[in-house]
Design an enzyme around this catalytic site. Sequence first.
Site, PDB file in Angstrom:
ATOM      1  N   HIS A 130       0.835  -1.205   0.000  1.00 28.22           N
ATOM      2  CA  HIS A 130       0.000   0.000   0.000  1.00 28.22           C
ATOM      3  C   HIS A 130       0.869   1.254   0.000  1.00 28.22           C
ATOM      4  O   HIS A 130       0.596   2.208  -0.745  1.00 28.22           O
ATOM      5  CB  HIS A 130      -0.907  -0.021   1.233  1.00 28.22           C
ATOM      6  CG  HIS A 130      -1.643   1.264   1.481  1.00 28.22           C
ATOM      7  ND1 HIS A 130      -2.948   1.469   1.100  1.00 28.22           N
ATOM      8  CD2 HIS A 130      -1.244   2.426   2.082  1.00 28.22           C
ATOM      9  CE1 HIS A 130      -3.325   2.686   1.441  1.00 28.22           C
ATOM     10  NE2 HIS A 130      -2.315   3.285   2.046  1.00 28.22           N
ATOM     11  N   GLU A 131       1.911   1.259   0.809  1.00 29.57           N
ATOM     12  CA  GLU A 131       2.784   2.433   0.871  1.00 29.57           C
ATOM     13  C   GLU A 131       3.544   2.611  -0.436  1.00 29.57           C
ATOM     14  O   GLU A 131       3.739   3.737  -0.908  1.00 29.57           O
ATOM     15  CB  GLU A 131       3.746   2.319   2.053  1.00 29.57           C
ATOM     16  CG  GLU A 131       3.070   2.242   3.410  1.00 29.57           C
ATOM     17  CD  GLU A 131       2.059   3.361   3.636  1.00 29.57           C
ATOM     18  OE1 GLU A 131       2.264   4.470   3.080  1.00 29.57           O
ATOM     19  OE2 GLU A 131       1.073   3.140   4.346  1.00 29.57           O
ATOM     20  N   HIS A 134       1.425   4.371  -2.926  1.00 33.85           N
ATOM     21  CA  HIS A 134       1.478   5.832  -2.793  1.00 33.85           C
ATOM     22  C   HIS A 134       2.692   6.395  -3.527  1.00 33.85           C
ATOM     23  O   HIS A 134       2.614   7.445  -4.179  1.00 33.85           O
ATOM     24  CB  HIS A 134       1.552   6.231  -1.321  1.00 33.85           C
ATOM     25  CG  HIS A 134       0.236   6.247  -0.620  1.00 33.85           C
ATOM     26  ND1 HIS A 134      -0.855   6.943  -1.091  1.00 33.85           N
ATOM     27  CD2 HIS A 134      -0.170   5.664   0.542  1.00 33.85           C
ATOM     28  CE1 HIS A 134      -1.876   6.781  -0.266  1.00 33.85           C
ATOM     29  NE2 HIS A 134      -1.494   6.022   0.727  1.00 33.85           N
ATOM     30  N   GLU A 202      -6.378   7.093  -0.510  1.00 34.71           N
ATOM     31  CA  GLU A 202      -6.292   5.841   0.227  1.00 34.71           C
ATOM     32  C   GLU A 202      -6.981   4.705  -0.528  1.00 34.71           C
ATOM     33  O   GLU A 202      -6.460   3.587  -0.596  1.00 34.71           O
ATOM     34  CB  GLU A 202      -6.902   6.008   1.621  1.00 34.71           C
ATOM     35  CG  GLU A 202      -6.121   6.933   2.538  1.00 34.71           C
ATOM     36  CD  GLU A 202      -4.667   6.531   2.686  1.00 34.71           C
ATOM     37  OE1 GLU A 202      -4.386   5.324   2.840  1.00 34.71           O
ATOM     38  OE2 GLU A 202      -3.802   7.415   2.633  1.00 34.71           O
TER      39      GLU A 202
END
Length: 315
Positions: A130-131, A134, A202
């Site tokens: 997930h990071e 980003h 998100e």
Amino acid sequence: MNMMRTAMLLATMTALFMGVGYLIGGTGGMTIAFLMAAGMNLFSYWNADKMVLRMNNAVEVDERNAPEYYAIVRGLAANAGLPMPKVFLIDNDQPNAFATGRNPENAAVAATTGLLQRLSHEEVAAVMAHELAHVQNRDTLIMTITATIAGAISMLGNFAFFFGGNRENNSNPLGIVGVLVAMIVAPFAAMLVQMAISRTREYSADRRGAEICGNPLWLASALDKIARNVERIHNPEAERNPAMAPLFIINPLSGERMDNLFSTHPNTENRIAALQAMAQEGVGRPAAQKAPQPAARSGEGPWGRKPSGPKGPWS
């Protein structure tokens, strides 16, 4: 699109700075605030990531002192086609993580010791995916600069009371009323800017992160565990610097559970439901695929020692 969004953000934050300066010191105060904002924007572009890492007491690690954690990030970066980011560890019992950096070539990811101790190997991989999403979506620059400048605006609003409250100061066009507006409205406006830009990111990072790690259900399970632990485990660094909250995968502060205008993150249950729907659609590799693994298990924790908390994938 991201460059335009970044420019609009910086313009909004600059306007807020100038507005507070005008309320405190009239035209002269506005000019000083403009110069301060211009300098801060330039400084933030090059140094905001370092500031955020420092504020969280993050320590850089590598394959020698954090072999398993580092191997997970390295495998996921390869899956995503990204350069290897710098990897940081935060000595904090609250499970959480964030990414920062002005572009993929200068990116960093950070996880707390609580995340590595309390989540399974697959769940940790999903969070770091997930990071990295980003990073790949180039969200990190705008999120990091927003956190830095919003915090500065909040601080300036607090200073307004001390430096602009003199009724005899004719440079302040609105007197004490202007000071009170600067104290209340400016930090609130900065908060709204943060919230408006962070929540949709998100959902996008959840989807791309699930694709990178290969299984949406790993991330769904991780979000559930993190949210439940955040409710009961205090994060003192985040509480001292609340402008950083949107950087984390789950809001590290108390409260803000409603999926509305005033939340820094989407509702966790809604994110989990979206990930479960992705799994039903067959997004990602087959569930039997393993998360990125180190070449050999070291028997030590990811920061070079056996973790003393609840057992995780490093035990």
